[in-house]
Write an enzyme that holds these catalytic residues in place. Structure first.
Site, short mmCIF file in Angstrom:
data_model
loop_
_atom_site.label_atom_id
_atom_site.label_comp_id
_atom_site.label_asym_id
_atom_site.label_seq_id
_atom_site.Cartn_x
_atom_site.Cartn_y
_atom_site.Cartn_z
N LYS A 86 0.84 -1.20 0.00
CA LYS A 86 0.00 0.00 0.00
C LYS A 86 0.87 1.25 0.00
CE LYS A 86 -3.86 2.06 2.60
NZ LYS A 86 -4.78 1.91 3.75
N SER B 49 -9.81 2.44 2.96
CA SER B 49 -8.88 3.14 2.08
C SER B 49 -7.95 2.18 1.32
CB SER B 49 -8.04 4.09 2.93
OG SER B 49 -7.20 3.36 3.85
N SER C 278 -10.41 0.07 7.21
CA SER C 278 -9.81 0.20 5.87
C SER C 278 -9.13 -1.05 5.32
CB SER C 278 -8.81 1.36 5.86
OG SER C 278 -9.48 2.58 5.87
#
Length: 493
Positions: free
Chosen positions: A78, A156, A180
């Site tokens: 990420k 997210s 998330s």
């Protein structure tokens, strides 16, 4: 061996040890899949040179007989994790061209375990969002499709979820501040675990809300999640909140035997207007765990109704504090200034250009609740309610509950653009089942357990006792075995 990218981590590990496939072959297959999947917007910084170099090194290590479980396994990272000499922007314009000279502890642990970094994954800007629509790179797209709409992969960690579900990588890192990891996992039919706060180091992860943020694994099933978690966690002196506890063998805990375990069903999670499909899946999950030998009991978590407002005071308050550093002087890309502009104009222009609308909204909310005259009315009150929410869970665990079963999300994936900026509260309601876990610092996992009437995946969440991820993973494994979810998105990209 065909369809290499479809392998799970455990399958690839075994194939690598047997010599049926090399890490280089596996990595090149993933790199090819990534290049063909730009329509998903999942990978935003591709690192083929690094991947190829690490794959070759992993093959040598495997031949020498000194190979941890993740050696040679291609993963996505990420964009919130700082990776040395590779762009690490938190999907924000204000961090354009930022290439750290250091590596986050979690990504360093994965690198040292021999894992192959394929590139950086899309996300909501500074991890603020539930749909991956606030990224400076553009939207990440869910590989699941049922009509002509593009669906959200959740947020997210939307890029991580999309990449794993579409078989672009074998696993990925995510972060979870209010859901998330778990919400995007549910939206894309994969498994995602948020560990106990302090289990994984936060060092080198770009901060959103420091008392809530926690890194965790996202993978194709529970076993792969356990393997990834083992490599990601451990004590780190560079993070003062990192727990100095031994790391169990999470994979070895996966027996599937949950006889005698007690599973709690919180009555407060039966929200008004909950879709019948979610209610039915939850009831089915309860039956699955009972059939596996667990005792299922109704419990009360009375302060649940205050969780969302509490979260949306505390998280923006911490965000406004953390993001104050991006001022164009010490950190962040500086806006172009006009002659005669002073430092105030520089701050204003830099932040106006660098931050997106959702980040600005949360910074303003956070600054407001921390301001003189409102600190006690909002922030201090929210902190007290957070303590009560944690106490609810403590009391349930003290009464013998081993894990708590809830839905992960209040719906299946929705279309990109369907929840407009006109009403951000509608978007925030996506976190209704997940934020309590962050407020209480507990481990939580989302397991794909069924589909809605359109055929989109739905997840069930299990919440565990603090530091007992091994037990939680085993309960999740039993649920996974009972649910038998094997659906995959049909390739359209």
């Amino acid at each position: 061996m065909s369809d290499l990218t479809k392998l799970k981590i455990a399958e690839a590990r075994d194939a690598l040890r047997k010599g049926d496939v090399t890490s280089l072959e596996l990595t090149e297959a993933c790199l090819g899949a990534i290049d063909a999947a730009d329509a998903l917007g999942a990978f935003v910084h591709k690192t083929p040179e690094i991947a190829t170099e690490r794959a070759r090194a992993a093959d040598d290590r495997i031949k020498s007989g000194d190979a941890p479980d993740l050696c040679g396994i291609p993963l996505g990272i990420k964009d919130l994790f700082c990776t040395e000499a590779v762009p690490s922007q938190a999907a924000s314009k204000i961090l354009t061209d930022f290439r750290p000279e250091y590596e986050s502890t979690v990504s360093a642990k994965l690198r040292d375990a021999g894992a192959v970094m394929l590139g950086k994954l899309n996300m909501d800007e500074f991890a603020m969002g539930s749909s991956n629509e606030t990224s400076t790179y553009g939207n990440a797209v869910n590989p699941w499709k049922v009509d002509d709409r593009s669906l959200t992969p959740g947020g997210s960690s939307g890029g991580s979820a999309s990449a794993v579900a579409a078989d672009l990588c074998l696993g990925a890192t995510g972060t979870d501040t209010g859901g998330s990891i778990r919400q995007p996992a549910a939206f894309t039919g994969i498994t995602g675990l948020k560990p106990t706060y302090g289990r994984c180091s936060r060092w080198g992860i770009i901060a959103f809300a420091s008392s809530l943020d926690q890194a965790g694994p996202m993978a194709k099933d529970v076993r792969d999640t356990a393997i990834l978690l083992s490599a990601m966690c451990g004590h780190d002196e560079k993070d003062s909140t990192s727990a100095d506890l031994p790391v169990p063998d999470f994979e070895a805990a996966l027996t599937g035997d949950i006889k005698g375990k007690t599973i709690g069903i919180p009555r407060e999670y039966r929200m008004e207007g909950m879709p019948e499909e979610i209610e039915a899946l939850w009831a089915e999950g309860r039956k699955m765990l009972e059939d596996a030998g667990a005792k299922v009991v109704d419990i009360s978590l009375p302060h649940t109704k205050y969780a969302l407002p509490t979260y949306y005071v505390i998280a923006p308050a911490e965000a406004s504090s953390n993001l104050a550093r991006y001022d164009g002087v010490r950190f962040g890309r500086r806006a172009k200034l006009d002659q005669g502009d002073g430092i105030v104009e520089m701050y204003e222009k830099t932040r106006a250009e660098g931050f997106g609308a959702e980040v600005k909204r949360r910074v303003m909310v956070g600054t407001y609740v921390l301001s003189a005259g409102f600190y006690d009315a909002y922030y201090n009150r929210a902190r007290k309610v957070r303590t009560l929410i944690k106490r609810d869970f403590d009391e349930a665990f003290d009464q013998g509950v081993d894990a708590i079963l809830t839905p992960t999300t209040p719906s299946a994936a929705f279309g990109l653009g369907e929840m407009t900026e006109a009403d951000p509260v509608q978007m925030y309601l996506n976190d209704v089942f997940t934020v309590t876990v962050n407020l209480a610092g507990l481990p939580g996992i989302s397991v794909p357990a069924g589909t809605d009437k359109q055929g989109l995946p739905l997840g069930l969440q299990l919440i565990g006792r603090p530091w007992e991820e091994a037990d939680l993973l085993n309960t999740a494994y039993a649920l996974e075995q009972a649910a038998g979810f094997v659906s995959k998105p049909t390739k359209w990209w």
